[in-house]
Scaffold this motif. Structure first.
Motif, PDB file in Angstrom:
ATOM      1  N   UNK A  26       0.814  -1.216   0.000  1.00  0.00           N
ATOM      2  CA  UNK A  26       0.000   0.000   0.000  1.00  0.00           C
ATOM      3  C   UNK A  26       0.845   1.261   0.000  1.00  0.00           C
ATOM      4  N   UNK A  27       1.952   1.240   0.751  1.00  0.00           N
ATOM      5  CA  UNK A  27       2.859   2.391   0.775  1.00  0.00           C
ATOM      6  C   UNK A  27       3.497   2.612  -0.591  1.00  0.00           C
ATOM      7  N   UNK A  28       3.908   1.524  -1.241  1.00  0.00           N
ATOM      8  CA  UNK A  28       4.469   1.628  -2.586  1.00  0.00           C
ATOM      9  C   UNK A  28       3.443   2.221  -3.556  1.00  0.00           C
ATOM     10  N   UNK A  29       2.210   1.718  -3.487  1.00  0.00           N
ATOM     11  CA  UNK A  29       1.174   2.197  -4.409  1.00  0.00           C
ATOM     12  C   UNK A  29       0.894   3.678  -4.180  1.00  0.00           C
ATOM     13  N   UNK A  30       0.859   4.093  -2.906  1.00  0.00           N
ATOM     14  CA  UNK A  30       0.615   5.506  -2.603  1.00  0.00           C
ATOM     15  C   UNK A  30       1.709   6.396  -3.185  1.00  0.00           C
ATOM     16  N   UNK A  31       2.967   6.032  -2.950  1.00  0.00           N
ATOM     17  CA  UNK A  31       4.073   6.851  -3.441  1.00  0.00           C
ATOM     18  C   UNK A  31       4.166   6.839  -4.962  1.00  0.00           C
ATOM     19  N   UNK A  32       3.972   5.680  -5.556  1.00  0.00           N
ATOM     20  CA  UNK A  32       3.987   5.598  -7.014  1.00  0.00           C
ATOM     21  C   UNK A  32       2.786   6.319  -7.614  1.00  0.00           C
ATOM     22  N   UNK A  33       1.668   6.326  -6.861  1.00  0.00           N
ATOM     23  CA  UNK A  33       0.495   7.067  -7.320  1.00  0.00           C
ATOM     24  C   UNK A  33       0.770   8.556  -7.427  1.00  0.00           C
ATOM     25  N   UNK A  34       1.563   9.091  -6.486  1.00  0.00           N
ATOM     26  CA  UNK A  34       1.957  10.497  -6.570  1.00  0.00           C
ATOM     27  C   UNK A  34       2.739  10.755  -7.861  1.00  0.00           C
ATOM     28  N   UNK A  35       3.692   9.849  -8.156  1.00  0.00           N
ATOM     29  CA  UNK A  35       4.501  10.013  -9.367  1.00  0.00           C
ATOM     30  C   UNK A  35       3.648   9.873 -10.623  1.00  0.00           C
ATOM     31  N   UNK A  36       2.728   8.896 -10.621  1.00  0.00           N
ATOM     32  CA  UNK A  36       1.863   8.699 -11.783  1.00  0.00           C
ATOM     33  C   UNK A  36       0.937   9.888 -11.990  1.00  0.00           C
ATOM     34  N   UNK A  37       0.473  10.506 -10.898  1.00  0.00           N
ATOM     35  CA  UNK A  37      -0.369  11.698 -11.010  1.00  0.00           C
ATOM     36  C   UNK A  37       0.419  12.857 -11.606  1.00  0.00           C
ATOM     37  N   UNK A  38       1.666  13.014 -11.165  1.00  0.00           N
ATOM     38  CA  UNK A  38       2.514  14.073 -11.718  1.00  0.00           C
ATOM     39  C   UNK A  38       2.734  13.866 -13.215  1.00  0.00           C
ATOM     40  N   UNK A  39       2.934  12.622 -13.632  1.00  0.00           N
ATOM     41  CA  UNK A  39       3.096  12.327 -15.057  1.00  0.00           C
ATOM     42  C   UNK A  39       1.806  12.599 -15.814  1.00  0.00           C
ATOM     43  N   UNK A  40       0.670  12.246 -15.203  1.00  0.00           N
ATOM     44  CA  UNK A  40      -0.629  12.429 -15.873  1.00  0.00           C
ATOM     45  C   UNK A  40      -0.871  13.890 -16.225  1.00  0.00           C
ATOM     46  N   UNK A  41      -0.418  14.805 -15.372  1.00  0.00           N
ATOM     47  CA  UNK A  41      -0.614  16.231 -15.650  1.00  0.00           C
ATOM     48  C   UNK A  41       0.594  16.854 -16.366  1.00  0.00           C
ATOM     49  N   UNK A  42       1.790  16.471 -15.945  1.00  0.00           N
ATOM     50  CA  UNK A  42       2.981  17.102 -16.501  1.00  0.00           C
ATOM     51  C   UNK A  42       3.273  16.711 -17.935  1.00  0.00           C
ATOM     52  N   UNK A  43       3.020  15.449 -18.297  1.00  0.00           N
ATOM     53  CA  UNK A  43       3.319  14.968 -19.641  1.00  0.00           C
ATOM     54  C   UNK A  43       2.530  15.734 -20.707  1.00  0.00           C
ATOM     55  N   UNK A  44       1.197  15.830 -20.605  1.00  0.00           N
ATOM     56  CA  UNK A  44       0.466  16.590 -21.634  1.00  0.00           C
ATOM     57  C   UNK A  44       0.818  18.072 -21.666  1.00  0.00           C
ATOM     58  N   UNK A  45       1.106  18.659 -20.500  1.00  0.00           N
ATOM     59  CA  UNK A  45       1.508  20.074 -20.480  1.00  0.00           C
ATOM     60  C   UNK A  45       2.819  20.261 -21.239  1.00  0.00           C
ATOM     61  N   UNK A  46       3.786  19.367 -21.014  1.00  0.00           N
ATOM     62  CA  UNK A  46       5.057  19.420 -21.741  1.00  0.00           C
ATOM     63  C   UNK A  46       4.831  19.298 -23.240  1.00  0.00           C
ATOM     64  N   UNK A  47       3.979  18.368 -23.642  1.00  0.00           N
ATOM     65  CA  UNK A  47       3.722  18.159 -25.063  1.00  0.00           C
ATOM     66  C   UNK A  47       3.022  19.364 -25.690  1.00  0.00           C
ATOM     67  N   UNK A  48       2.098  19.973 -24.961  1.00  0.00           N
ATOM     68  CA  UNK A  48       1.410  21.162 -25.483  1.00  0.00           C
ATOM     69  C   UNK A  48       2.402  22.295 -25.711  1.00  0.00           C
ATOM     70  N   UNK A  49       3.329  22.480 -24.763  1.00  0.00           N
ATOM     71  CA  UNK A  49       4.351  23.521 -24.927  1.00  0.00           C
ATOM     72  C   UNK A  49       5.231  23.242 -26.143  1.00  0.00           C
ATOM     73  N   UNK A  50       5.641  21.984 -26.318  1.00  0.00           N
ATOM     74  CA  UNK A  50       6.467  21.635 -27.469  1.00  0.00           C
ATOM     75  C   UNK A  50       5.712  21.848 -28.779  1.00  0.00           C
ATOM     76  N   UNK A  51       4.444  21.491 -28.808  1.00  0.00           N
ATOM     77  CA  UNK A  51       3.648  21.660 -30.032  1.00  0.00           C
ATOM     78  C   UNK A  51       3.451  23.131 -30.360  1.00  0.00           C
TER      79      UNK A  51
END
Length: 360
Positions: A324-349
């Motif tokens: 559960x601790x692993x899932x919680x911490x990895x969930x934080x990272x996955x959430x950051x990717x979920x928002x940061x990845x499309x924002x990065x791509x929009x800026x590049x486009x």
């Protein structure tokens, strides 16, 4: 002509990817972190996930359906992107690994307490390997089949209406919780999975409104979560919800038939289908990222190597609390990717578009 994913199949695939193991603890988390009528916190989660999907749809429109990897490699040297690809693969691979490990641990606890957990984990990983090597089109077909095999279980919610009491909801809103910021991030991981749609662009029918399928899958999941939350807060008292480890399993245990015992064990087995698709899609996404680093490695060999690494990682946490601790911490990272990845791509486009207009 190669086969293309249709909006309906994308909707089902995204819904099944989002329907992970978090659903078993979601009502308890809402009660612990937000107190009375904690299910109301699902509403802002729905709004935020919908906005995130909108960002992904902007990437799809601005990039005209191109692969996100091609978009990045057009603006940046490929070797510079290797650390980013590795980070994506590491987070997605390990996140999927821990989701599968948690399902297996609960399954062992319920039905086979004396059996080695890693034997079950190995069997699940072999099945996942056989699905991934068939490609994303076959995965979407399997997700559709699994959806129809398990969707009927949601009708069981009607079983609890006779015991539902509105007075258990109380007139107080979000009272009695704690650590609400931590809880918000933890609960939001229940919606994750839709972000993997950003990798489906090369595989979809560009003549169809594919992103509408992603929105539909997310909204259907949201409806199920809200319904489950309302039922749990009206079926259990707040104190019970805060103490129950897996409220959904306790709900299923309430269903009794004269011709079958321990029905919750049987129904829990059916939850393997959405968990399988969740893990398959996260591992498929990890494989897509690693392929940009080592394009000459055969896909089947790469899949085998990644799943072998994941299986080795799954030996590290041994208890449900550790997982559960692993899932919680990895969930934080996955959430950051979920928002940061499309924002990065929009800026590049936008930069690419501006550079194209300047050259014109």
């Amino acid at each position: 002509m190669s086969e293309k994913l249709q909006p309906f199949h994308v909707a089902v695939l995204m819904h099944m990817t989002q329907s992970g193991i978090v659903i078993f603890t979601l009502p308890r988390s809402l009660a612990v972190y937000f107190g009375t009528n904690g299910w109301l916190f699902l509403v802002p989660c729905i709004a935020v996930s919908t906005f995130n999907i909108y960002l992904i749809s902007l990437v799809y429109r601005l990039g005209e359906g191109r692969s996100v990897f091609a978009i990045m490699e057009q603006s940046l040297p490929k070797p510079m992107l290797y650390p980013f690809y590795f980070t994506l693969a590491a987070v997605w691979l390990t996140f999927g690994c821990m989701i599968g490990k948690k399902y297996v641990l609960i399954f062992q606890m319920l039905s086979f307490p004396t059996t080695n957990t890693m034997i079950f984990k190995l069997a699940v990983d072999i099945l996942i390997f056989l699905m991934i090597i068939k490609g994303v089109y076959s995965i979407s077909k399997a997700a559709t089949l699994f959806f129809w095999m398990s969707a009927w279980m949601y009708l069981l919610m009607m079983w609890f209406f006779p015991s539902f009491r509105w007075e258990r909801m109380t007139p107080f809103l979000l009272k009695g919780g704690h650590d609400q910021l931590k809880g918000a991030l933890e609960i939001y991981t229940a919606f994750l999975g839709y972000e993997l749609s950003i990798l489906l662009f090369p595989y979809v029918d560009k003549k169809k409104k594919i992103m509408a399928g992603v929105h539909a899958g997310n909204l259907y999941l949201s409806l199920l979560y809200v319904t489950l939350g309302i039922i749990c807060f009206g079926f259990f008292s707040l104190g019970q919800l805060q103490k129950l480890l897996y409220p959904l399993l306790d709900l299923l245990a309430y269903i009794q038939f004269p011709f079958i015992e321990r029905l919750e064990n049987l129904l829990y087995g059916l939850f393997l289908f959405p968990v399988l698709i969740t893990v398959v899609m996260y591992w498929w996404a990890a494989q897509e990222s690693v392929r940009r680093i080592v394009p000459k490695v055969r896909p089947k060999l790469l899949t085998f190597l990644l799943i072998s690494i994941s299986y080795g990682i799954s030996f590290i946490p041994n208890t449900l609390d550790e997982v559960g601790t692993w899932i919680t911490n990895l969930g934080y990272a996955a959430t950051a990717i979920a928002f940061g990845f499309p924002v990065l791509l929009i800026l590049l486009l936008l930069i690419q578009r501006k550079g194209g207009e300047a050259r014109a």
